[in-house]
Motif scaffolding. Sequence first.
Motif, PDB file in Angstrom:
ATOM      1  N   GLY A   1       0.673  -2.276  -5.780  1.00 51.29           N
ATOM      2  CA  GLY A   1      -0.520  -3.186  -6.703  1.00 51.29           C
ATOM      3  C   GLY A   1      -0.585  -4.589  -6.455  1.00 51.29           C
ATOM      4  N   CYS A   2      -0.733  -4.886  -5.123  1.00 51.31           N
ATOM      5  CA  CYS A   2      -0.492  -6.148  -4.866  1.00 51.31           C
ATOM      6  C   CYS A   2      -1.252  -7.333  -5.484  1.00 51.31           C
ATOM      7  CB  CYS A   2      -0.436  -6.687  -3.483  1.00 51.31           C
ATOM      8  SG  CYS A   2      -2.079  -6.050  -2.512  1.00 51.31           S
ATOM      9  N   GLY A   3      -2.446  -6.899  -6.081  1.00 58.09           N
ATOM     10  CA  GLY A   3      -3.332  -8.046  -6.653  1.00 58.09           C
ATOM     11  C   GLY A   3      -4.222  -8.938  -5.904  1.00 58.09           C
ATOM     12  N   VAL A   4      -3.942 -10.058  -6.117  1.00 64.93           N
ATOM     13  CA  VAL A   4      -4.388 -11.210  -5.158  1.00 64.93           C
ATOM     14  C   VAL A   4      -3.528 -11.807  -4.280  1.00 64.93           C
ATOM     15  CG1 VAL A   4      -6.281 -11.636  -6.586  1.00 64.93           C
ATOM     16  CG2 VAL A   4      -4.066 -13.043  -6.957  1.00 64.93           C
ATOM     17  N   GLY A   5      -2.050 -11.098  -4.051  1.00 63.54           N
ATOM     18  CA  GLY A   5      -1.264 -11.233  -3.250  1.00 63.54           C
ATOM     19  C   GLY A   5      -0.036 -12.326  -3.276  1.00 63.54           C
ATOM     20  N   ASP A   6       0.138 -13.054  -4.423  1.00 66.96           N
ATOM     21  CA  ASP A   6       1.082 -13.981  -4.466  1.00 66.96           C
ATOM     22  C   ASP A   6       2.652 -13.426  -4.112  1.00 66.96           C
ATOM     23  OD1 ASP A   6      -0.542 -16.259  -6.273  1.00 66.96           O
ATOM     24  OD2 ASP A   6      -1.065 -14.358  -6.809  1.00 66.96           O
ATOM     25  N   ASP A   7       2.952 -12.281  -4.795  1.00 69.15           N
ATOM     26  CA  ASP A   7       4.207 -11.691  -4.654  1.00 69.15           C
ATOM     27  C   ASP A   7       4.501 -11.376  -3.200  1.00 69.15           C
ATOM     28  OD1 ASP A   7       5.230 -12.369  -7.373  1.00 69.15           O
ATOM     29  OD2 ASP A   7       3.958 -10.440  -7.785  1.00 69.15           O
ATOM     30  N   ALA A   8       3.411 -10.834  -2.534  1.00 68.95           N
ATOM     31  CA  ALA A   8       3.698 -10.344  -1.191  1.00 68.95           C
ATOM     32  C   ALA A   8       3.823 -11.426  -0.071  1.00 68.95           C
ATOM     33  CB  ALA A   8       2.464  -9.492  -0.781  1.00 68.95           C
ATOM     34  N   GLN A   9       2.964 -12.373  -0.442  1.00 68.58           N
ATOM     35  CA  GLN A   9       3.171 -13.779   0.410  1.00 68.58           C
ATOM     36  C   GLN A   9       4.430 -14.230   0.252  1.00 68.58           C
ATOM     37  OE1 GLN A   9       0.890 -14.456   2.785  1.00 68.58           O
ATOM     38  NE2 GLN A   9       2.768 -16.031   3.579  1.00 68.58           N
ATOM     39  N   ALA A  10       5.098 -14.444  -0.903  1.00 62.02           N
ATOM     40  CA  ALA A  10       6.262 -14.828  -1.184  1.00 62.02           C
ATOM     41  C   ALA A  10       7.500 -14.041  -0.484  1.00 62.02           C
ATOM     42  CB  ALA A  10       6.671 -14.975  -2.713  1.00 62.02           C
ATOM     43  N   LEU A  11       7.467 -12.526  -0.386  1.00 56.69           N
ATOM     44  CA  LEU A  11       8.288 -12.026   0.412  1.00 56.69           C
ATOM     45  C   LEU A  11       8.262 -12.127   1.811  1.00 56.69           C
ATOM     46  CD1 LEU A  11       7.838  -8.576  -1.962  1.00 56.69           C
ATOM     47  CD2 LEU A  11      10.097  -9.462  -1.292  1.00 56.69           C
ATOM     48  N   SER A  12       7.008 -12.326   2.344  1.00 52.30           N
ATOM     49  CA  SER A  12       6.832 -12.575   4.018  1.00 52.30           C
ATOM     50  C   SER A  12       7.541 -13.836   4.116  1.00 52.30           C
ATOM     51  CB  SER A  12       5.393 -12.698   4.002  1.00 52.30           C
ATOM     52  OG  SER A  12       5.261 -13.177   5.395  1.00 52.30           O
TER      53      SER A  12
ATOM     54  N   VAL B   1      -5.357  -0.856   1.804  1.00 52.85           N
ATOM     55  CA  VAL B   1      -5.971  -0.018   0.637  1.00 52.85           C
ATOM     56  C   VAL B   1      -4.886   1.116   0.724  1.00 52.85           C
ATOM     57  CG1 VAL B   1      -7.996   1.359  -0.271  1.00 52.85           C
ATOM     58  CG2 VAL B   1      -7.895  -1.213   0.769  1.00 52.85           C
ATOM     59  N   ALA B   2      -4.432   1.429  -0.337  1.00 54.28           N
ATOM     60  CA  ALA B   2      -3.726   2.740  -0.312  1.00 54.28           C
ATOM     61  C   ALA B   2      -3.546   3.137  -2.023  1.00 54.28           C
ATOM     62  CB  ALA B   2      -2.366   2.475   0.203  1.00 54.28           C
ATOM     63  N   ASN B   3      -3.159   4.494  -2.172  1.00 53.41           N
ATOM     64  CA  ASN B   3      -2.902   5.117  -3.454  1.00 53.41           C
ATOM     65  C   ASN B   3      -1.243   5.570  -3.576  1.00 53.41           C
ATOM     66  OD1 ASN B   3      -2.946   6.517  -5.564  1.00 53.41           O
ATOM     67  ND2 ASN B   3      -4.934   7.745  -5.199  1.00 53.41           N
ATOM     68  N   LEU B   4      -0.778   4.957  -4.608  1.00 53.01           N
ATOM     69  CA  LEU B   4       0.613   4.997  -4.746  1.00 53.01           C
ATOM     70  C   LEU B   4       0.897   6.661  -5.020  1.00 53.01           C
ATOM     71  CD1 LEU B   4       3.388   4.196  -5.730  1.00 53.01           C
ATOM     72  CD2 LEU B   4       2.559   4.363  -8.002  1.00 53.01           C
ATOM     73  N   PHE B   5      -0.312   7.350  -5.204  1.00 52.47           N
ATOM     74  CA  PHE B   5       0.004   8.820  -5.369  1.00 52.47           C
ATOM     75  C   PHE B   5      -0.116   9.660  -3.990  1.00 52.47           C
ATOM     76  CE2 PHE B   5      -0.949   7.578  -9.933  1.00 52.47           C
ATOM     77  CZ  PHE B   5       0.125   7.632 -10.558  1.00 52.47           C
ATOM     78  N   ASP B   6      -0.538   8.772  -3.052  1.00 51.16           N
ATOM     79  CA  ASP B   6      -0.994   9.391  -1.894  1.00 51.16           C
ATOM     80  C   ASP B   6      -0.728   8.593  -0.671  1.00 51.16           C
ATOM     81  OD1 ASP B   6      -1.685  11.553  -0.127  1.00 51.16           O
ATOM     82  OD2 ASP B   6      -3.780  11.256  -0.456  1.00 51.16           O
ATOM     83  N   PHE B   7       0.536   7.940  -0.562  1.00 51.93           N
ATOM     84  CA  PHE B   7       0.811   6.978   0.430  1.00 51.93           C
ATOM     85  C   PHE B   7       0.843   7.383   1.766  1.00 51.93           C
ATOM     86  CE2 PHE B   7       4.712   7.031  -1.877  1.00 51.93           C
ATOM     87  CZ  PHE B   7       5.414   7.519  -0.976  1.00 51.93           C
ATOM     88  N   PRO B   8       0.648   6.779   2.815  1.00 48.28           N
ATOM     89  CA  PRO B   8       1.135   7.209   4.248  1.00 48.28           C
ATOM     90  C   PRO B   8       2.744   7.880   4.179  1.00 48.28           C
ATOM     91  CG  PRO B   8      -0.396   5.098   4.587  1.00 48.28           C
ATOM     92  CD  PRO B   8       0.124   5.316   2.776  1.00 48.28           C
ATOM     93  N   LYS B   9       2.671   9.026   5.034  1.00 48.59           N
ATOM     94  CA  LYS B   9       3.994   9.452   5.087  1.00 48.59           C
ATOM     95  C   LYS B   9       4.984   8.855   5.876  1.00 48.59           C
ATOM     96  CE  LYS B   9       2.153  14.199   5.212  1.00 48.59           C
ATOM     97  NZ  LYS B   9       1.818  15.416   6.199  1.00 48.59           N
ATOM     98  N   ASP B  10       4.743   7.849   6.833  1.00 45.54           N
ATOM     99  CA  ASP B  10       5.540   7.013   7.351  1.00 45.54           C
ATOM    100  C   ASP B  10       6.344   5.915   6.431  1.00 45.54           C
ATOM    101  OD1 ASP B  10       3.300   5.517   7.227  1.00 45.54           O
ATOM    102  OD2 ASP B  10       3.540   5.083   9.379  1.00 45.54           O
ATOM    103  N   TRP B  11       5.747   5.679   5.171  1.00 46.94           N
ATOM    104  CA  TRP B  11       6.231   4.887   4.074  1.00 46.94           C
ATOM    105  C   TRP B  11       7.333   5.549   3.383  1.00 46.94           C
ATOM    106  CZ3 TRP B  11       1.533   2.095   1.286  1.00 46.94           C
ATOM    107  CH2 TRP B  11       0.723   1.739   1.920  1.00 46.94           C
ATOM    108  N   PHE B  12       7.633   6.680   3.464  1.00 47.19           N
ATOM    109  CA  PHE B  12       8.594   7.435   2.963  1.00 47.19           C
ATOM    110  C   PHE B  12      10.159   6.815   3.284  1.00 47.19           C
ATOM    111  CE2 PHE B  12      11.721  10.982   2.302  1.00 47.19           C
ATOM    112  CZ  PHE B  12      11.536  11.261   0.950  1.00 47.19           C
ATOM    113  N   GLU B  13      10.805   6.237   2.061  1.00 43.44           N
ATOM    114  CA  GLU B  13      11.965   5.775   2.193  1.00 43.44           C
ATOM    115  C   GLU B  13      12.219   4.750   3.227  1.00 43.44           C
ATOM    116  OE1 GLU B  13      14.930   9.084   2.594  1.00 43.44           O
ATOM    117  OE2 GLU B  13      14.793   9.365   0.318  1.00 43.44           O
TER     118      GLU B  13
END
Length: 230
Positions: free
Chosen positions: A79-90, A122-134
């Motif tokens: 739920g990255c919103g407008v991206g502040d935390d994501a950019q910080a991690l990058s 764009v993705a759904n926490l309840f149905d995210f891509p399989k390659d994201w698993f662990e």
Amino acid sequence: MKELEFLHKDFFSPKKYKQMVKSYQEKDDPTGWFDKVYESAQGDYTKVFWADLEPSAYLIKWLKQNYIKKTNKKACVIGCGVGDDAQALSDFGFDVIAFDISKKAIDLCKNRYPNSKVDFTVANLFDFPKDWFENFDVVYECNTIQVLLGEYRKEAKKAMCSLIAKDGYILVSCRSAKEEDEKKDEIPKPLLKSEIDEFKTTYKLKEKSFLAYDDNQTPSIPHFFAVYQK
């Protein structure tokens, strides 16, 4: 756009916002309203009413104190919103996937950070891509669980844990409540200690740190910030 004006930062109406969220909850569509919040900003990320427009100070502090010595280290922002935390991690050297169920939110992120290395998607926490698993060394969750009700809260925590790689971490930030009846009808609904504790009691993660604090709003709002490791 006039009908969404109550969600715009300059005209925000808490009462109308809560009525809207409740209407979606009552028809069992817990995330159907997110896009409206970002649509109301009309392309201006500074007008999203809940956007802090800076990364979490608690996230930054943790990143500074817990350098992960790993090449190609990966992070995921839920739920990255407008991206502040994501950019910080990058900026701290992570390959970052930052997702939101709202396409409008992702559009704002891409416009705000046109040269970012973050994969805003764009993705759904309840149905995210399989390659994201662990697949992630660090998963960052801020204020997603608290906008859900009932079993959706448990399902969200389960999905979040499934994103964490072996020995990886999840950082959880949320509003908090001390008693079951405290703010039980509030939107967003704060987490009880027993709820956030499920990361260790139900999903068997190791609690690395836990902080209960009051933020600097007036009046202040109690929060939890916890770190768990798989």
